[in-house]
Design a protein around this motif. Structure first.
Motif, PDB file in Angstrom:
ATOM      1  N   SER A  84       0.841  -1.248   0.154  1.00 23.02           N
ATOM      2  CA  SER A  84      -0.034  -0.181  -0.008  1.00 23.02           C
ATOM      3  C   SER A  84       1.030   1.371  -0.100  1.00 23.02           C
ATOM      4  N   LYS A  85       2.156   1.159   0.482  1.00 15.28           N
ATOM      5  CA  LYS A  85       2.829   2.429   0.769  1.00 15.28           C
ATOM      6  C   LYS A  85       3.774   2.389  -0.669  1.00 15.28           C
ATOM      7  N   LEU A  86       4.148   1.277  -1.298  1.00 18.50           N
ATOM      8  CA  LEU A  86       4.876   1.096  -2.395  1.00 18.50           C
ATOM      9  C   LEU A  86       4.237   1.582  -3.715  1.00 18.50           C
ATOM     10  N   VAL A  87       2.597   1.518  -3.745  1.00 20.73           N
ATOM     11  CA  VAL A  87       2.115   2.020  -5.023  1.00 20.73           C
ATOM     12  C   VAL A  87       1.848   3.345  -4.911  1.00 20.73           C
ATOM     13  N   ASN A  88       2.218   4.272  -3.613  1.00 20.35           N
ATOM     14  CA  ASN A  88       2.164   5.495  -3.626  1.00 20.35           C
ATOM     15  C   ASN A  88       3.602   6.051  -3.884  1.00 20.35           C
ATOM     16  N   THR A  89       4.625   5.321  -4.240  1.00 19.64           N
ATOM     17  CA  THR A  89       5.904   5.897  -4.604  1.00 19.64           C
ATOM     18  C   THR A  89       6.007   5.773  -6.150  1.00 19.64           C
ATOM     19  N   THR A  90       7.196   6.234  -6.706  1.00 27.36           N
ATOM     20  CA  THR A  90       7.282   6.142  -7.911  1.00 27.36           C
ATOM     21  C   THR A  90       8.334   5.104  -8.243  1.00 27.36           C
ATOM     22  N   LEU A  91       7.998   3.821  -7.440  1.00 25.88           N
ATOM     23  CA  LEU A  91       9.182   2.717  -7.664  1.00 25.88           C
ATOM     24  C   LEU A  91       8.630   2.128  -9.222  1.00 25.88           C
ATOM     25  N   ASP A  92       9.785   1.543  -9.687  1.00 31.65           N
ATOM     26  CA  ASP A  92       9.460   0.955 -11.226  1.00 31.65           C
ATOM     27  C   ASP A  92       8.973  -0.414 -11.384  1.00 31.65           C
ATOM     28  N   GLY A  93       9.036  -1.094 -10.304  1.00 27.03           N
ATOM     29  CA  GLY A  93       8.683  -2.471 -10.475  1.00 27.03           C
ATOM     30  C   GLY A  93       9.212  -3.285  -9.213  1.00 27.03           C
ATOM     31  N   MET A 101       1.866 -13.991  -3.983  1.00 27.36           N
ATOM     32  CA  MET A 101       2.433 -12.656  -4.203  1.00 27.36           C
ATOM     33  C   MET A 101       1.964 -11.956  -5.268  1.00 27.36           C
ATOM     34  N   PHE A 102       1.963 -12.853  -6.197  1.00 35.33           N
ATOM     35  CA  PHE A 102       1.617 -12.482  -7.733  1.00 35.33           C
ATOM     36  C   PHE A 102       0.107 -12.273  -7.673  1.00 35.33           C
ATOM     37  N   GLN A 103      -0.749 -13.140  -7.052  1.00 32.79           N
ATOM     38  CA  GLN A 103      -2.319 -13.009  -6.710  1.00 32.79           C
ATOM     39  C   GLN A 103      -2.503 -11.591  -6.189  1.00 32.79           C
ATOM     40  N   PHE A 109      -3.198  -4.738  -6.265  1.00 34.77           N
ATOM     41  CA  PHE A 109      -2.094  -3.301  -6.600  1.00 34.77           C
ATOM     42  C   PHE A 109      -1.751  -3.584  -7.913  1.00 34.77           C
ATOM     43  N   PRO A 110      -2.787  -3.253  -8.930  1.00 33.11           N
ATOM     44  CA  PRO A 110      -2.427  -3.667 -10.381  1.00 33.11           C
ATOM     45  C   PRO A 110      -1.551  -2.442 -10.852  1.00 33.11           C
ATOM     46  N   THR A 111      -1.380  -1.457 -10.302  1.00 38.47           N
ATOM     47  CA  THR A 111      -0.347  -0.446 -10.837  1.00 38.47           C
ATOM     48  C   THR A 111       0.896  -0.745 -10.644  1.00 38.47           C
ATOM     49  N   LEU A 112       1.176  -1.975  -9.905  1.00 41.15           N
ATOM     50  CA  LEU A 112       2.690  -2.010  -9.511  1.00 41.15           C
ATOM     51  C   LEU A 112       3.169  -3.127 -10.837  1.00 41.15           C
ATOM     52  N   ASP A 113       4.312  -2.790 -11.357  1.00 39.13           N
ATOM     53  CA  ASP A 113       5.027  -3.785 -12.566  1.00 39.13           C
ATOM     54  C   ASP A 113       5.727  -4.930 -11.663  1.00 39.13           C
ATOM     55  N   VAL A 114       5.273  -6.162 -11.999  1.00 33.12           N
ATOM     56  CA  VAL A 114       6.091  -7.064 -11.554  1.00 33.12           C
ATOM     57  C   VAL A 114       6.933  -7.922 -12.485  1.00 33.12           C
ATOM     58  N   HIS A 115       8.037  -8.176 -12.060  1.00 34.04           N
ATOM     59  CA  HIS A 115       9.075  -9.378 -12.670  1.00 34.04           C
ATOM     60  C   HIS A 115       9.091 -10.650 -11.705  1.00 34.04           C
ATOM     61  N   ALA A 116       9.278 -11.800 -12.667  1.00 28.95           N
ATOM     62  CA  ALA A 116       9.425 -12.804 -12.163  1.00 28.95           C
ATOM     63  C   ALA A 116      10.716 -13.275 -11.717  1.00 28.95           C
ATOM     64  N   SER A 117      10.910 -13.550 -10.687  1.00 30.64           N
ATOM     65  CA  SER A 117      12.308 -13.980  -9.850  1.00 30.64           C
ATOM     66  C   SER A 117      12.858 -15.289 -10.853  1.00 30.64           C
ATOM     67  N   LEU A 131       3.493 -17.244 -16.157  1.00 34.81           N
ATOM     68  CA  LEU A 131       3.898 -16.198 -15.662  1.00 34.81           C
ATOM     69  C   LEU A 131       3.233 -14.867 -16.076  1.00 34.81           C
ATOM     70  N   LYS A 132       3.066 -14.912 -17.482  1.00 34.87           N
ATOM     71  CA  LYS A 132       2.374 -13.666 -17.978  1.00 34.87           C
ATOM     72  C   LYS A 132       0.768 -13.637 -17.279  1.00 34.87           C
ATOM     73  N   LYS A 133       0.307 -14.946 -17.222  1.00 35.63           N
ATOM     74  CA  LYS A 133      -1.197 -14.841 -16.795  1.00 35.63           C
ATOM     75  C   LYS A 133      -1.071 -14.393 -15.139  1.00 35.63           C
ATOM     76  N   LEU A 134      -0.095 -14.824 -14.538  1.00 36.34           N
ATOM     77  CA  LEU A 134      -0.006 -14.460 -13.140  1.00 36.34           C
ATOM     78  C   LEU A 134       0.409 -12.848 -13.147  1.00 36.34           C
ATOM     79  N   GLY A 135       0.729 -12.120 -13.801  1.00 35.48           N
ATOM     80  CA  GLY A 135       0.941 -10.662 -13.971  1.00 35.48           C
ATOM     81  C   GLY A 135       2.275 -10.160 -14.257  1.00 35.48           C
ATOM     82  N   ALA A 136       3.114 -11.154 -14.644  1.00 35.93           N
ATOM     83  CA  ALA A 136       4.470 -10.768 -14.725  1.00 35.93           C
ATOM     84  C   ALA A 136       4.807 -10.006 -16.060  1.00 35.93           C
TER      85      ALA A 136
END
Length: 762
Positions: A84-93, A101-103, A109-117, A131-136
Motif C-alpha cells: 500500500s505504501k509502495l504503490v504511492n511511490t514512483t518505484l519502477d517494479g 504474492m503475484f495473486q 495493487f495492479p499499478t505495480l509492475d511485476v518481474h518474475a524472480s 507467468l504472464k497470466k499471473l501478471g509478470a
C-alpha cells in the motif's frame, strides 16, 4: 539489433546503489530489511528507498524492489501494508517469487509492475504464458540456460509481450535456483526465504578425486558474450552481487557500461575485462551460456581469486619463474589499486543525497477570504543532478468565517496534515499569517490535503491502504477420510498397486531420448497411474514431456513444473501442484485455482505445523502433503561426480543425462554425510543422510488434508538398503487408520529419519 537493452545493477546497501547509479546503470534492484532473498545484505529501510528512487530518477535510472521470497500465511497483512505504501511511490517494479504474492498484487495493487524472480526456475517456453497470466511483465531466466535456449525463451517472451532478463556477471549457484534446500533441511535457513547459508561454498573432507570444495563453482561472466545476448533479444543484463560493496558494484557496472556502449556504437567489443579481476571474483566462466558443462567450471577456493589471477597473468606474460619478491610487489600493487578504486568511488558518491525533502506549508487567510496554503519544497528534473525549488498554492472553496469553538488553530492543522511528515518529506508548518478565531468546514481541510498530496505526487492520486478480506477456510467434504498415495518410478513397482487402493503417481524422468514415445503407450496401458512431472524440463525434454501430456491426456496429473501446469489447464486436464512448487500460503492456492483451474496442491515441506495450520483451503480444492520421502538438498545441471569421485568424461553431454546412474557421498567437516545420486535420465542431485518421516502430522493436522504421500522411488538412497515397500505401504495404511503401533514400526523400518523441517519451519 535492438539497442534498447538494460544494464541492471545490484544494490545491497545505500553506497552500492549510489555507486551503481553513478557508474551508469539503467536500473538497480535492491531489497528492504524484510521480504527479500538476500538476508545477509545490509538492505535499506522504506524511508531510504523513497530517497533512493528520487536520486535514481534524477539520473534516469530505475529502481526495482526485491520481494523475492516465499510468503507465509501470517505475513500477508504486513505485506499488504508495505505494498500500500509502495504503490504511492514512483518505484519502477517489484521482483517476485511467490505465486501467492503475484495473486495479491494482481488483485489489489495492479499499478505495480511485476518481474518474475530467478527463484521461479524459469527454463522452458511453457512457463512464459503461466507467468504472464499471473501478471509478470518480465522473467529472469534460469542461470543454467545456454544461448540457444535463451534465444528460444526470448522469442516466446516476445509472443506473449514479456521481456527477458539474464544474469551476465557474478556468483553462480550450482543448484537450480528456487530448488535448493541445502540448509533449510537442517536449520531452517532456506534460500527460499533469503537465508541461504551457502553449503555449496563449504569445505568438505577431501574427496576421492582430491578436492576440498567439491560444490564450489566459478563466478559467471558473459562480458564477451554481450553481442550474442543482444542478438538473442535479451532485454536486461543483470549483474549479481547484493552482498558486495560499492567498489565492486561500481567497477563491474562501469566495465559493462563501457562494453555495451562501445559495442552499440562500433559493433566491436572494446574492453578487455581485466578490471573485473581487480575486485572480488572466484575466477570467471561462461560455460553455462556456452552449453559446455566441464570440470573447469569448478574452483577449489571459494574466496577472492584476485591474487591468484594476478600470479597466473605474470606467468602467462612469459616469465619462466616468478620470485617471491615479484609476487609480493604485484600483490602490493593490487592492494593499492583496490584501495584506489574504493577511494575513487567514495569521492564520486559523497555528494549524492537521499535525504528527505524539506516541505513547508504556510497557512494564511482573513475573515471572508479562502484559506490559502502555500507549499514550498524541492523536486528533481530528469537529467539534472541538482534539485529545483517547487512552490505552489492551493485554496479552499469556502471562505473563512468567524468561530470561537471550532477555529482552525495549529492543533487542528497538525492533526490533518501530520501525515505529510513521512518517508519523503520533513514537514514544517507556519500559521502566522492565518487570523485567529476563523473556521471553514473541516472536510475542506481534508480536500486541501488530498490536493496537496496529488500535486506532490506528480499529479497522481494517492491510493488508500488496502485492507485484505479474511479468507474463508473451506473444510474438506464431511466424512471423507484422508487418502494414501504412492510415488514410484520403477515399472516393476506397478505391482504394488495390487496391495492397496492408494493413488499411484508415476514419476517421469527429467530427460528423454529424441523422439521418445515410450511413456505415451505406457500410461495408456496403465490408466491407474497418475503422471508425476518433474521440476526441471529444459528444451527438448520439455517438448517430450508435453507430448506425453497431449497424447495421453490423463484424467489427473501432478506437476512440479509450471509450464506443464499451464498446458494442462489449456487442455482441460486436472492438475495438482507438486511439492517443489514451494506452496506456503492460501493466496498461492487461490492463484492456481482461479487462474489455472488447479484442483489441489502439495503444501511445502519447508514449513512447520503452525505455519501450515493457518492456510485457508479454497472451496473444492484438495490439500496434500508428503509424509515420507528422501530430502532433496539440491539438483544441478552440472556434474557432482567430477569433483567427488572423478569421471573420465571431461564434460557433460546428452548421453550423461540418459545413461549415468552413479552414486557416492561427500562429508562436510562437521562429519555430516550427504548422498550424491544420479538416476538415469535425471539431474545430478544431493540428498540428506536422513529420510523425511513425519508421523506426527497425522494426529496434528490430518483434518486439514485430503491426502498424504509416501515416496517409494528409492531415489537418494545411494548404496543404502531401502525398507521393504510392501511392508511400508501396510504400515502407512495402518497409521492413517489410527494405529499407534504403526508409528514405532515405521521408526524401526526407517533407520535414518528426521522430522526437523516440520518443527523448524521457515
Amino acid at each position: 539489433m535492438d539497442p534498447k537493452i538494460e544494464l541492471l545493477a545490484p544494490g545491497g546497501d545505500i553506497d552500492a546503489i549510489k555507486a551503481a547509479i553513478i557508474a551508469g546503470a539503467d536500473a538497480v534492484y535492491c531489497g528492504l530489511d524484510t521480504f527479500n532473498a538476500r538476508n545477509r545484505a545490509a538492505n535499506i529501510s522504506f524511508e531510504e528507498l523513497v530517497g533512493i528512487i528520487r536520486l535514481a530518477h534524477q539520473y534516469q535510472c530505475e529502481i526495482f524492489l526485491t520481494l523475492n521470497i516465499v510468503i507465509l500465511e501470517n505475513e500477508f497483512k504486513t505485506l499488504a501494508k508495505l505494498l500500500s505504501k509502495l504503490v504511492n511511490t514512483t518505484l519502477d517494479g517489484v521482483i517476485v517469487q511467490d505465486i501467492g504474492m503475484f495473486q495479491l498484487i494482481k488483485k489489489h495493487f495492479p499499478t505495480l509492475d511485476v518481474h518474475a524472480s530467478t527463484q521461479l526456475t524459469t527454463h522452458n517456453r511453457g512457463q512464459i504464458p503461466f507467468l504472464k497470466k499471473l501478471g509478470a511483465s518480465r522473467v529472469n531466466l534460469s542461470r543454467e540456460l545456454n544461448l540457444r535456449e535463451i534465444t528460444a525463451m526470448t522469442a516466446t517472451g516476445r509472443e506473449h509481450d514479456i521481456t527477458t532478463e539474464v544474469f551476465v556477471h557474478g556468483s553462480l549457484c550450482i543448484a537450480f535456483s528456487g530448488l535448493c534446500y541445502s540448509t533449510s533441511a537442517s536449520v531452517g535457513n532456506s534460500g527460499n526465504r533469503g537465508r541461504c547459508s551457502q553449503a555449496c561454498r563449504e569445505e568438505y573432507e577431501t574427496t576421492e578425486s582430491g578436492h576440498n570444495f567439491p560444490l564450489n563453482i566459478k563466478d559467471n561472466s558473459a562480458f564477451f558474450d554481450l553481442p550474442a545476448l543482444i542478438e538473442a533479444g535479451v532485454h536486461s543484463f543483470k549483474v549479481e552481487g547484493r552482498i558486495k560493496g560499492a567498489s565492486y558494484v561500481h567497477t563491474v557496472i562501469d566495465s559493462f557500461r563501457k562494453q555495451i556502449d562501445g559495442y552499440l556504437k562500433t559493433g566491436e567489443l572494446l574492453e578487455d575485462g581485466e578490471r573485473l579481476y581487480k575486485v572480488f571474483n572466484r575466477d570467471l566462466t561462461n560455460s553455462f551460456l556456452k552449453g559446455d558443462l566441464n570440470q573447469s567450471m569448478f574452483i577449489d577456493n571459494p574466496r577472492d581469486n584476485s591474487k591468484n589471477h594476478l600470479k597466473d597473468k605474470l606467468t602467462q606474460n612469459g616469465a619462466q619463474s616468478i620470485s617471491v619478491v615479484q609476487i609480493h610487489d604485484a600483490e602490493q600493487t593490487l592492494q593499492q589499486e583496490k584501495s584506489q578504486i574504493q577511494a575513487t568511488v567514495d569521492d564520486k558518491i559523497k555528494h549524492l543525497s537521499i535525504a528527505k525533502l524539506p516541505l513547508t506549508l504556510s497557512f494564511s487567510g482573513q475573515l471572508g477570504e479562502p484559506l490559502s496554503i502555500t507549499v514550498s519544497t524541492q523536486d528533481f528534473v530528469v537529467g539534472q543532478t541538482q534539485l529545483v525549488d517547487k512552490v505552489f498554492t492551493v485554496r479552499s472553496r469556502s471562505v473563512l468565517s468567524s468561530s470561537d469553538d471550532a477555529s482552525i488553530d495549529i492543533g487542528a492543522i497538525e492533526k490533518r496534515f501530520k501525515s505529510l511528515n513521512n518517508a519523503e518529506f520533513e514537514l514544517t508548518l507556519h500559521t502566522k499569517d492565518l487570523a485567529a478565531g476563523l473556521s471553514i468546514p473541516f472536510k475542506e481541510l481534508t480536500t486541501l490535503r488530498k490536493q496537496l498530496l496529488r500535486e506532490l505526487n506528480h499529479g497522481v492520486a494517492v491510493l488508500p491502504a488496502v485492507e485484505l478480506p479474511k479468507l474463508e477456510k473451506h473444510p474438506k467434504p464431511a466424512g471423507e477420510a484422508v487418502k494414501l498415495s504412492l510415488l514410484i518410478c520403477d515399472e516393476a513397482d506397478i505391482a504394488l498397486g495390487d496391495l492397496t487402493d492408494a493413488d499411484i503417481y508415476f514419476k517421469l524422468p527429467d530427460a528423454y531420448k529424441r523422439g521418445c514415445t515410450k511413456y505415451v503407450d505406457f500410461f495408456k496401458q496403465n490408466p491407474r497411474l497418475i503422471p508425476w512431472f518433474p521440476s526441471v524440463l529444459i528444451g527438448k525434454d520439455y517438448d517430450a514431456a508435453l507430448n506425453i501430456l497431449e497424447q495421453v491426456q490423463p484424467e489427473l496429473i501432478v506437476t512440479n513444473n509450471t509450464g506443464i501446469a499451464n498446458r494442462a489447464y489449456e487442455l482441460g486436464v486436472k492438475w495438482i501442484a507438486g511439492p517443489f512448487l514451494n506452496t506456503t500460503n492460501s493466496y498461492a492456492l487461490l492463484a492456481m485455482q482461479e487462474q489455472f483451474d488447479c484442483h489441489g496442491a502439495f503444501i511445502s515441506n519447508e514449513i512447520n505445523q503452525q505455519q501450515i495450520k493457518h492456510i485457508a483451503r479454497p472451496k473444492n480444492f484438495k490439500m496434500m502433503y508428503s509424509i515420507y520421502h528422501p530430502i532433496l538438498l539440491m539438483a544441478s545441471r552440472q556434474c557432482f561426480f567430477q569433483q567427488s569421485v572423478g569421471c573420465e568424461k571431461p564434460r557433460i553431454d546428452n548421453g550423461c543425462m540418459l545413461s549415468c546412474d552413479k552414486s557416492t557421498s561427500i562429508t562436510n567437516l562437521k562429519g555430516d554425510e550427504f548422498a550424491i545420486d544420479k538416476q538415469k535420465a535425471g539431474y545430478p542431485s544431493i540428498y540428506n543422510q536422513d529420510q523425511f518421516l513425519n508421523t506426527e502430522i497425522i494426529n496434528d493436522l490430518a483434518h486439514l488434508f485430503d491426502g498424504f504421500m509416501v515416496d517409494l522411488t528409492n531415489i537418494g538412497a545411494g548404496d543404502k538398503p531401502s525398507p521393504d515397500k510392501a511392508r511400508l505401504i501396510y504400515q502407512f495404511e495402518q497409521l492413517l487408520a489410527g494405529s499407534d503401533s504403526a508409528i514405532a514400526t515405521l521408526d524401526n523400518m526407517v533407520t535414518q529419519s528426521t522430522v526437523l523441517q516440520y518443527h523448524n519451519g521457515l
